[in-house]
Design a protein around this motif. Structure first.
Motif, PDB file in Angstrom:
ATOM      1  N   TYR A 194      61.861 -61.916 -40.809  1.00 24.07           N
ATOM      2  CA  TYR A 194      61.841 -60.248 -40.635  1.00 24.07           C
ATOM      3  C   TYR A 194      62.977 -60.015 -39.770  1.00 24.07           C
TER       4      TYR A 194
ATOM      5  N   TYR B 278      63.444 -56.691 -37.366  1.00 25.40           N
ATOM      6  CA  TYR B 278      62.635 -55.450 -36.804  1.00 25.40           C
ATOM      7  C   TYR B 278      63.743 -54.747 -35.827  1.00 25.40           C
TER       8      TYR B 278
ATOM      9  N   LEU C 221      59.849 -52.502 -38.773  1.00 27.36           N
ATOM     10  CA  LEU C 221      60.397 -53.409 -40.045  1.00 27.36           C
ATOM     11  C   LEU C 221      61.663 -52.944 -40.505  1.00 27.36           C
TER      12      LEU C 221
ATOM     13  N   GLN D  23      62.411 -57.829 -45.018  1.00 25.20           N
ATOM     14  CA  GLN D  23      61.455 -58.927 -44.728  1.00 25.20           C
ATOM     15  C   GLN D  23      62.211 -59.847 -46.053  1.00 25.20           C
TER      16      GLN D  23
ATOM     17  N   LEU E  11      65.500 -57.578 -33.462  1.00 24.31           N
ATOM     18  CA  LEU E  11      64.577 -58.691 -33.070  1.00 24.31           C
ATOM     19  C   LEU E  11      64.343 -59.376 -34.626  1.00 24.31           C
TER      20      LEU E  11
END
Lengths: 109, 114
Positions: free
Chosen positions: B33, B35, B45, B48, B91
């Motif tokens: 993922y 983020y 998000l 993914q 992230l």
């Protein structure tokens, strides 16, 4: 459209007392609810989860409560320790997860 | 077990420039993922991956953001051109399987667009 709310941006608690962090959500369709903890300059760290079919889950000093009728999630930390001082995010989802804005917990010695 | 590695840790660029972030997930984690965390907000998000396929990119601003995960391992996220509002921590996280929120996050890349 914020789906996860953490209405307290900050919380201060005395060492040894209980910390209660709260989270409200709008969408009832998801499977898991989670709490993450984040220290400065680090990524969030998974803390504890609860399935939507349960109303309580405990792991040591940490207990998560789920009230589905109120669409409310809470994290209890007992006893609180200075090392618990961090930002706490609640999150919920299924395939992926939506995070709340976080609550900064300060545990005072 | 090594954690999720991200680089660089910090990046400062001017608006309209391009930038790329790199992520190496935990070995064996099929789900990856990206983020975006803007100051004072929770992580949001962007995209993914399951192995090297995209599962969800509904919140990725595709006019300027792109991401790929070659060979189902490392991933890169690119922004071109950057805007001031892209200033955030990016992230990367990985997990063993979809539908399990116990991600392992990297330390993130802090991007400042000036």
């Amino acid at each position: 459209d914020q789906q996860v709310k953490q209405n307290s941006p900050s919380l201060s608690v005395q060492e040894g007392r209980i910390s209660i962090l709260n989270c409200d959500y709008t969408n009832s369709m998801f499977d898991y609810f989670l709490w993450y903890k984040k220290y400065p300059a680090e990524g969030p760290t998974f803390l504890i989860s609860i399935s939507s079919i349960k109303d309580k889950n405990e792991d040591g000093r940490f207990t998560v409560f789920l009230n589905k009728s109120a669409k409310h999630l809470s994290l209890h930390i007992v006893p609180s320790q200075p090392g618990d001082s961090a930002v706490y995010f609640c999150a919920y989802g299924g395939q992926n997860f939506v995070f709340g804005p976080g609550t900064r917990l300060s545990v005072l010695p | 077990e090594a954690g999720v590695a991200q680089s660089p840790r910090y990046k400062i660029i001017e608006k309209r420039q391009s930038v790329a972030f790199w992520c190496n997930p935990i070995s064996g984690h099929a789900t990856l993922y990206w983020y975006q965390q803007i100051l004072g907000q929770g992580p949001k998000l962007l995209i993914q991956f399951q192995n090297n396929g995209v599962v969800d990119d509904s919140q990725l601003p595709k006019d300027r953001f792109s991401a790929e995960r070659l060979k189902g391992v490392d991933s890169t996220l690119k922004i071109q051109p950057a805007k001031l509002e892209d200033s955030a921590v990016y992230l990367c996280a990985s997990s063993l399987r979809q539908g399990w929120g116990g991600y392992t996050f990297g330390s993130g890349t802090r991007l400042t667009v000036v």
